[in-house]
Design an enzyme around this catalytic site. Structure first.
Site, short mmCIF file in Angstrom:
data_model
loop_
_atom_site.label_atom_id
_atom_site.label_comp_id
_atom_site.label_asym_id
_atom_site.label_seq_id
_atom_site.Cartn_x
_atom_site.Cartn_y
_atom_site.Cartn_z
N VAL A 269 0.72 -1.24 0.01
CA VAL A 269 -0.17 -0.15 0.06
C VAL A 269 0.94 1.24 -0.17
CG1 VAL A 269 -1.78 1.34 1.18
CG2 VAL A 269 -1.88 -1.16 1.38
N CYS A 270 0.94 2.13 -0.91
CA CYS A 270 1.67 3.10 -1.14
C CYS A 270 0.73 4.40 -0.66
CB CYS A 270 2.10 3.47 -2.74
SG CYS A 270 3.22 4.91 -2.98
N LEU A 271 1.21 4.93 0.64
CA LEU A 271 0.51 5.88 1.37
C LEU A 271 1.73 6.71 1.93
CD1 LEU A 271 -2.54 7.05 1.26
CD2 LEU A 271 -2.59 5.75 3.59
#
Length: 340
Positions: free
Chosen positions: A137-139
């Site tokens: 998850v890219c956040l």
């Protein structure tokens, strides 16, 4: 040219659905130790937490219990307080509407100094630039993307609730194409970028539907009841939206509670989308019926020949020219070899 406008209404929505489910499936609950949680992505990892981490996790539980929005559900584990599992209902007005998106969460040993680890249960589908097939998850809030400093995890302020709401609002949005850093600052309303965004939405919706099928077949543990009830409640609304998208009456990403769309269909759909969606559509109908939906209040499209007829339609003049050229070259080689 003037276009006749029609209005397509989809009954229900998250608010109505929540009223139906509220007494049956709690938004936050704690699973007891005797239950098997081995399907959790982080089950085999160390469960050690500092005393400060334990206190912080208990605080997180209270925040989640009191403040979760209607469209997010979370399960904690009594015997593994370092783990959580959450599901986010895809927001209305996005290509993810009505989908169920699952995340396995772990509080690291030095929590809250380090952000939680979050794994997206993708079922093998990459339906968003920020959600990878391998679960990454890219956040910025998770420190998995180099965003602005004020967007990153702050040990004394940030919470898991903020993470979940950020995923729902910032990741699962109406124009996910522009989540890609290379496209983030492009003019969203200019014709070429708008077309690219729409094309991405079509593919994202197809993958969202495939994810629905995976959830129906293999719902993550402790969310089986929610998955069954959710798709019982939303099956007809999902298929009504599919009908509008396939026939070109609406663009994906519009507000489904009240879609106003042109009946001139060819402008709002594509042959490739119609062909691909036709296959998924029939699988959705079958799975929804197996899940208990009668679907008697909705027109079911016959998509059995979509992938064949539309594939034929995709062969334009240039394609035929290339095919004829290849045939002629091949035939010429055969004649040449026969002369030898």
């Amino acid at each position: 040219m003037d276009q006749e406008l029609t209005e397509i209404r989809v009954e229900g929505g998250i608010e109505e659905q929540t009223q139906q489910q509220g007494s049956e499936f709690k938004h936050f609950d704690i699973i007891t130790t005797e239950n098997d949680i081995k399907d959790h992505h982080y089950f085999s990892s160390s469960s050690s937490l500092s005393s400060a981490g334990n206190v912080k996790v208990m605080k997180e539980w209270r925040i989640l219990e009191r403040n979760l929005p209607d469209s997010i559900y979370v399960r904690a584990y009594e015997g593994r307080i370092d783990l959580l599992r959450a599901v986010i209902i895809g927001p209305t007005g996005t290509p993810y509407h009505d989908g169920l998106f699952f995340f396995d969460i772990k509080f690291p040993s030095d929590y809250p100094n380090s952000p939680p680890k979050v794994y997206y249960r993708s079922f093998g589908h990459r339906l968003n630039p920020n959600l990878y097939q391998n679960g990454f998850v890219c956040l910025s809030l998770l420190n998995t993307w180099s965003g602005n400093e004020n967007e990153k995890w702050k040990p004394t302020q940030s919470t898991i609730l903020q993470v979940l709401v950020s995923i729902q609002g910032l990741v699962l949005n109406a124009k996910p194409y522009f989540n890609e850093p290379a496209f983030a600052n492009m003019p969203k309303n200019s014709r070429p970028w708008k077309a690219n965004s729409l094309s991405y939405n079509r593919n994202a919706f197809i993958l969202s539907c495939k994810t629905m099928l995976c959830v129906l077949r293999r719902p993550p543990k402790f969310f089986e009841e929610l998955a069954v009830q959710h798709f019982l409640d939303r099956a007809e609304a999902i298929l009504t939206a599919c009908n509008a998208y396939i026939t070109g009456q609406a663009n994906i990403g519009g507000q489904l509670t009240s879609i106003t769309a042109a009946t001139t269909r060819t402008n709002l759909t594509s042959r490739t989308f119609k062909a691909s969606m036709g296959i998924v559509y029939s699988q959705l109908v079958k799975s929804f019926r197996e899940n208990g939906s009668s679907l008697e209040n909705i027109e079911i499209l016959d998509t059995s020949n979509y992938h064949l007829s539309e594939a034929k339609g995709m062969c334009g003049p240039f394609t035929w020219f290339i095919l004829v050229l290849i045939f002629c070259l091949g035939f010429g080689l055969i004649i040449r070899e026969s002369n030898f």
